[in-house]
Design a protein around this motif. Structure first.
Motif, PDB file in Angstrom:
ATOM      1  N   ARG A 163       0.816  -1.208   0.000  1.00  0.00           N
ATOM      2  CA  ARG A 163       0.000   0.000   0.000  1.00  0.00           C
ATOM      3  C   ARG A 163       0.856   1.267   0.000  1.00  0.00           C
ATOM      4  O   ARG A 163       1.984   1.268   0.484  1.00  0.00           O
ATOM      5  CB  ARG A 163      -0.920   0.006   1.224  1.00  0.00           C
ATOM      6  CG  ARG A 163      -1.847  -1.191   1.287  1.00  0.00           C
ATOM      7  CD  ARG A 163      -2.670  -1.158   2.555  1.00  0.00           C
ATOM      8  NE  ARG A 163      -3.531  -2.330   2.665  1.00  0.00           N
ATOM      9  CZ  ARG A 163      -4.765  -2.294   3.166  1.00  0.00           C
ATOM     10  NH1 ARG A 163      -5.255  -1.150   3.606  1.00  0.00           N
ATOM     11  NH2 ARG A 163      -5.488  -3.402   3.229  1.00  0.00           N
ATOM     12  N   TRP A 164       0.274   2.335  -0.502  1.00  0.00           N
ATOM     13  CA  TRP A 164       0.913   3.655  -0.462  1.00  0.00           C
ATOM     14  C   TRP A 164      -0.166   4.724  -0.383  1.00  0.00           C
ATOM     15  O   TRP A 164      -1.294   4.522  -0.796  1.00  0.00           O
ATOM     16  CB  TRP A 164       1.798   3.869  -1.701  1.00  0.00           C
ATOM     17  CG  TRP A 164       1.138   3.615  -3.020  1.00  0.00           C
ATOM     18  CD1 TRP A 164       1.017   2.411  -3.668  1.00  0.00           C
ATOM     19  CD2 TRP A 164       0.479   4.579  -3.850  1.00  0.00           C
ATOM     20  NE1 TRP A 164       0.335   2.572  -4.854  1.00  0.00           N
ATOM     21  CE2 TRP A 164       0.005   3.887  -4.999  1.00  0.00           C
ATOM     22  CE3 TRP A 164       0.263   5.957  -3.757  1.00  0.00           C
ATOM     23  CZ2 TRP A 164      -0.685   4.531  -6.023  1.00  0.00           C
ATOM     24  CZ3 TRP A 164      -0.428   6.604  -4.777  1.00  0.00           C
ATOM     25  CH2 TRP A 164      -0.888   5.896  -5.887  1.00  0.00           C
ATOM     26  N   ASP A 165       0.198   5.852   0.196  1.00  0.00           N
ATOM     27  CA  ASP A 165      -0.758   6.950   0.363  1.00  0.00           C
ATOM     28  C   ASP A 165      -0.005   8.270   0.293  1.00  0.00           C
ATOM     29  O   ASP A 165       0.765   8.604   1.194  1.00  0.00           O
ATOM     30  CB  ASP A 165      -1.482   6.804   1.701  1.00  0.00           C
ATOM     31  CG  ASP A 165      -2.653   7.779   1.849  1.00  0.00           C
ATOM     32  OD1 ASP A 165      -2.713   8.755   1.065  1.00  0.00           O
ATOM     33  OD2 ASP A 165      -3.490   7.571   2.744  1.00  0.00           O
ATOM     34  N   ASP A 166      -0.219   8.994  -0.792  1.00  0.00           N
ATOM     35  CA  ASP A 166       0.424  10.291  -0.984  1.00  0.00           C
ATOM     36  C   ASP A 166      -0.538  11.440  -0.726  1.00  0.00           C
ATOM     37  O   ASP A 166      -0.229  12.593  -1.034  1.00  0.00           O
ATOM     38  CB  ASP A 166       0.966  10.400  -2.418  1.00  0.00           C
ATOM     39  CG  ASP A 166       2.072   9.388  -2.695  1.00  0.00           C
ATOM     40  OD1 ASP A 166       2.720   8.944  -1.731  1.00  0.00           O
ATOM     41  OD2 ASP A 166       2.277   9.040  -3.876  1.00  0.00           O
ATOM     42  N   ALA A 213       5.401   1.106  -5.349  1.00  0.00           N
ATOM     43  CA  ALA A 213       5.730   1.052  -3.926  1.00  0.00           C
ATOM     44  C   ALA A 213       6.583  -0.144  -3.596  1.00  0.00           C
ATOM     45  O   ALA A 213       7.161  -0.229  -2.507  1.00  0.00           O
ATOM     46  CB  ALA A 213       4.449   0.999  -3.104  1.00  0.00           C
TER      47      ALA A 213
END
Length: 215
Positions: free
Chosen positions: A116-119, A214
């Motif tokens: 997962r990634w969150d920018d 990611a």
């Protein structure tokens, strides 16, 4: 990291550090069991193609690995799809529907566990699709899918993103046993899912959808 229900995120497939495809999806739920996503008809997507606009399946793998690539944006033209990524599992399960929106079958997509990634403006989960899949019918019968493509690509280990054929097949066989027994998620769960009426389809992918993978 957990995603809030209703949030638009990017479900992305990556290959050796390159983005293979992107599908915008709404988060249905995200809990200890895993991440459940909804890909609506008409959802913005992107796919890796050659400079001539051809996808990987349109040519022999020997030609694909020597081509140059770009990401082409488009829309999800098929029926909507529900996707479940079980926590820590090397597969996801998709609920396919017919043109009238009725449940048609399950599709087990064998893949490395998602990262997962969150920018902020954009967020998502990146997987490595391992190409071999399992189709599970409503009566719990099943069949392997894309075996020929899997075998073709395994013949080029320096270019293929699947390092362990046996591990991929073992995961497929494990999920097949679950399906044959009619256990979750092959027990009818979510077969009649209907998204909230206020879940609109965005006009385009959000800024940052193509950020470096990611994983």
């Amino acid at each position: 990291m957990r995603f809030e229900p209703g949030r638009l995120i990017m479900h992305r497939n990556v290959r050796h550090g390159r983005i293979g495809w992107v599908r915008s999806a709404r988060v249905v739920r995200d809990d200890d069991r895993g991440l459940l996503l909804w890909v609506a008809r008409g959802a913005p997507v992107a796919n890796e193609v050659t400079e001539a606009g051809l996808g990987m399946r349109a040519m022999p793998f020997t030609e694909w690995i020597t081509s140059s690539y770009r990401l082409a944006q488009g829309r999800w033209h098929g029926p909507p799809v529900l996707k479940f990524l079980p926590t820590g599992a090397a597969h996801s399960v998709w609920w396919f529907r017919d043109d009238r929106g009725r449940f048609k079958n399950w599709y087990v997509n064998l893949e490395e566990p998602g990262v997962r990634w969150d920018d902020g403006a954009a967020a998502g989960v990146d997987v490595v699709d391992q190409d071999l899949d399992v189709l599970v019918h409503p009566d719990l019968s099943w069949e392997w899918k894309d075996e020929e493509e899997f075998a073709e690509r395994l013949a080029f280990p320096d270019h293929y993103w699947v390092p362990d054929e046996k591990a991929v097949r073992a995961e497929g066989e494990r999920v097949i046993r679950i399906a044959e027994a009619g256990r979750f998620p092959f027990d009818g769960t979510w077969c009649d899912f209907t998204p909230p009426a206020d879940w609109g389809v965005p006009d385009e992918l959000p800024p940052g959808w193509d950020r470096p993978p990611a994983r």
